[in-house]
Design a protein around this motif. Structure first.
Motif, PDB file in Angstrom:
ATOM      1  N   THR A 209      -7.481  -3.300  -8.817  1.00 14.63           N
ATOM      2  CA  THR A 209      -6.334  -4.193  -8.965  1.00 14.63           C
ATOM      3  C   THR A 209      -5.076  -3.548  -8.411  1.00 14.63           C
ATOM      4  N   ALA A 210      -4.879  -2.263  -8.685  1.00 23.16           N
ATOM      5  CA  ALA A 210      -3.689  -1.576  -8.183  1.00 23.16           C
ATOM      6  C   ALA A 210      -3.625  -1.624  -6.658  1.00 23.16           C
ATOM      7  N   ALA A 211      -4.780  -1.463  -5.999  1.00 23.14           N
ATOM      8  CA  ALA A 211      -4.815  -1.516  -4.533  1.00 23.14           C
ATOM      9  C   ALA A 211      -4.465  -2.921  -4.033  1.00 23.14           C
ATOM     10  N   LEU A 212      -4.945  -3.940  -4.732  1.00 23.79           N
ATOM     11  CA  LEU A 212      -4.621  -5.310  -4.343  1.00 23.79           C
ATOM     12  C   LEU A 212      -3.141  -5.599  -4.531  1.00 23.79           C
ATOM     13  N   LEU A 213      -2.578  -5.192  -5.652  1.00 26.65           N
ATOM     14  CA  LEU A 213      -1.157  -5.431  -5.898  1.00 26.65           C
ATOM     15  C   LEU A 213      -0.293  -4.745  -4.845  1.00 26.65           C
ATOM     16  N   GLN A 214      -0.710  -3.554  -4.452  1.00 30.07           N
ATOM     17  CA  GLN A 214       0.023  -2.854  -3.407  1.00 30.07           C
ATOM     18  C   GLN A 214      -0.037  -3.644  -2.092  1.00 30.07           C
ATOM     19  N   TRP A 215      -1.210  -4.130  -1.736  1.00 27.45           N
ATOM     20  CA  TRP A 215      -1.365  -4.889  -0.496  1.00 27.45           C
ATOM     21  C   TRP A 215      -0.543  -6.183  -0.528  1.00 27.45           C
ATOM     22  N   TRP A 216      -0.555  -6.844  -1.679  1.00 26.05           N
ATOM     23  CA  TRP A 216       0.126  -8.125  -1.788  1.00 26.05           C
ATOM     24  C   TRP A 216       1.647  -8.005  -1.823  1.00 26.05           C
ATOM     25  N   PHE A 217       2.151  -7.003  -2.554  1.00 27.80           N
ATOM     26  CA  PHE A 217       3.560  -7.040  -2.923  1.00 27.80           C
ATOM     27  C   PHE A 217       4.418  -5.873  -2.447  1.00 27.80           C
ATOM     28  N   ASP A 218       3.843  -4.729  -2.121  1.00 30.58           N
ATOM     29  CA  ASP A 218       4.673  -3.585  -1.743  1.00 30.58           C
ATOM     30  C   ASP A 218       5.408  -3.860  -0.435  1.00 30.58           C
ATOM     31  N   PRO A 219       6.716  -3.582  -0.377  1.00 34.95           N
ATOM     32  CA  PRO A 219       7.506  -3.849   0.835  1.00 34.95           C
ATOM     33  C   PRO A 219       6.916  -3.258   2.108  1.00 34.95           C
ATOM     34  N   PRO A 220       6.406  -2.005   2.135  1.00 34.94           N
ATOM     35  CA  PRO A 220       5.832  -1.508   3.395  1.00 34.94           C
ATOM     36  C   PRO A 220       4.675  -2.368   3.901  1.00 34.94           C
ATOM     37  N   CYS A 221       3.875  -2.900   2.983  1.00 32.62           N
ATOM     38  CA  CYS A 221       2.745  -3.742   3.389  1.00 32.62           C
ATOM     39  C   CYS A 221       3.216  -5.100   3.904  1.00 32.62           C
ATOM     40  N   THR A 222       4.160  -5.722   3.209  1.00 31.09           N
ATOM     41  CA  THR A 222       4.648  -7.022   3.652  1.00 31.09           C
ATOM     42  C   THR A 222       5.433  -6.899   4.956  1.00 31.09           C
ATOM     43  N   GLN A 223       6.169  -5.805   5.106  1.00 32.64           N
ATOM     44  CA  GLN A 223       6.922  -5.592   6.348  1.00 32.64           C
ATOM     45  C   GLN A 223       5.990  -5.375   7.526  1.00 32.64           C
ATOM     46  N   ALA A 224       4.863  -4.688   7.279  1.00 31.16           N
ATOM     47  CA  ALA A 224       3.911  -4.409   8.353  1.00 31.16           C
ATOM     48  C   ALA A 224       3.265  -5.688   8.886  1.00 31.16           C
ATOM     49  N   ARG A 225       3.218  -6.749   8.076  1.00 33.11           N
ATOM     50  CA  ARG A 225       2.656  -8.023   8.544  1.00 33.11           C
ATOM     51  C   ARG A 225       3.756  -9.055   8.810  1.00 33.11           C
ATOM     52  N   GLY A 226       4.923  -8.562   9.165  1.00 33.70           N
ATOM     53  CA  GLY A 226       6.005  -9.439   9.586  1.00 33.70           C
ATOM     54  C   GLY A 226       6.634 -10.246   8.477  1.00 33.70           C
ATOM     55  N   GLY A 227       6.597  -9.747   7.250  1.00 36.07           N
ATOM     56  CA  GLY A 227       7.205 -10.449   6.129  1.00 36.07           C
ATOM     57  C   GLY A 227       6.318 -11.493   5.488  1.00 36.07           C
ATOM     58  N   LEU A 228       5.086 -11.653   5.972  1.00 35.96           N
ATOM     59  CA  LEU A 228       4.171 -12.628   5.381  1.00 35.96           C
ATOM     60  C   LEU A 228       3.840 -12.203   3.954  1.00 35.96           C
TER      61      LEU A 228
END
Length: 259
Positions: free
Chosen positions: A13-32
């Motif tokens: 779950t922690a890995a999923l939450l990081q993928w979904w919500f962490d700013p570095p992850c969302t920024q890497a996919r163009g803010g999606l």
């Protein structure tokens, strides 16, 4: 992601939450990413559900009520919660753990034929012209949202599960109970029969469009089948969780958690 939340949930779950919500992850996919109401709904449901003791028999059957403003897409929340359950179930079994909080059997209840067709499109894609009922998985909502919903290293795993396990409630009734299922069904007897046969299940119930048969002279009543659903759940030893989607108008406070 809130560090306090990440300490209370499984590593999966922690890995999923990081993928979904962490700013570095969302920024890497163009803010999606998720709308703020979607994010709060996902976090509230996961936090409440994983607080259940995974090492002891369940004392109660959780009902997670998710209400978002009209116009906010609830499909993304449903897909995120299904992926969360599925990957936690897979990882727990791989570690030799049978955690009752997680399942890979899902029942999606949609009261109208058009809503059920939209769900089929979400999981299976659009119908192939002249394909005699075949659908193009590449056009599915799951694939279109995969960059946001599914970590890259787990994408094929989720795709394979969905392609192999989606069926209608009527199809399910003709099959033996199996490990892994996404049954799309209506809100009447078919849904109850599906639910009664499943040993461990998460039910996604859409209240945003009441059944046509649930109207009375005094307005819209709570359909009797939902009361039966609760009774079936309370009579079983296996954990049965429900995620109930509802809507509120702009300016009203959202209802998150258990009713």
């Amino acid at each position: 992601m809130n560090p306090t939340v990440s300490q209370r949930v499984t590593p999966t779950t922690a890995a999923l939450l990081q993928w979904w919500f962490d700013p570095p992850c969302t920024q890497a996919r163009g803010g999606l990413g998720f709308h703020d109401e979607q994010r709060r709904a996902i976090l509230a449901t996961i936090t409440a559900h994983e607080a259940l003791d995974g090492d002891a028999p369940p004392i109660e059957r959780p009902v997670h009520r998710v209400a978002m403003t009209i116009g906010i897409d609830q499909t993304r929340v449903m897909l995120a919660l299904l992926i969360w359950q599925l990957l936690n179930r897979t990882d727990a079994l791989a570690a030799g753990i049978d955690d009752p909080r997680f399942t890979n059997r899902f029942l999606a209840v949609a009261h109208h034929a058009r809503a059920r067709d939209r769900l089929l499109g979400t999981f299976c894609g659009m119908p192939v012209p002249g394909g005699l009922g075949a659908r193009d998985f590449g056009t599915s909502g799951l694939v279109r949202l995969a960059e946001m919903l599914i970590p890259t290293n787990r994408r094929d795993e989720v795709y394979g599960f969905v392609c192999a396990h989606v069926c209608s409630g009527a199809q399910f009734m003709r099959q033996p109970v199996r490990e892994g299922l996404i049954a799309i069904t209506d809100g009447r007897l078919e849904a109850l029969e599906c639910f009664a046969r499943l040993p461990r299940v998460m039910v996604f119930d859409d209240e945003t469009r009441p059944p046509l048969w649930a109207h009375s002279h005094s307005g819209v009543s709570s359909p009797a089948w939902r009361q039966h659903l609760r009774r079936i759940a309370s009579a079983r030893d296996e954990l049965c969780a429900q995620v109930v989607f509802a809507q509120h108008r702009p300016g009203e406070g959202p209802a998150l958690g258990r009713p």
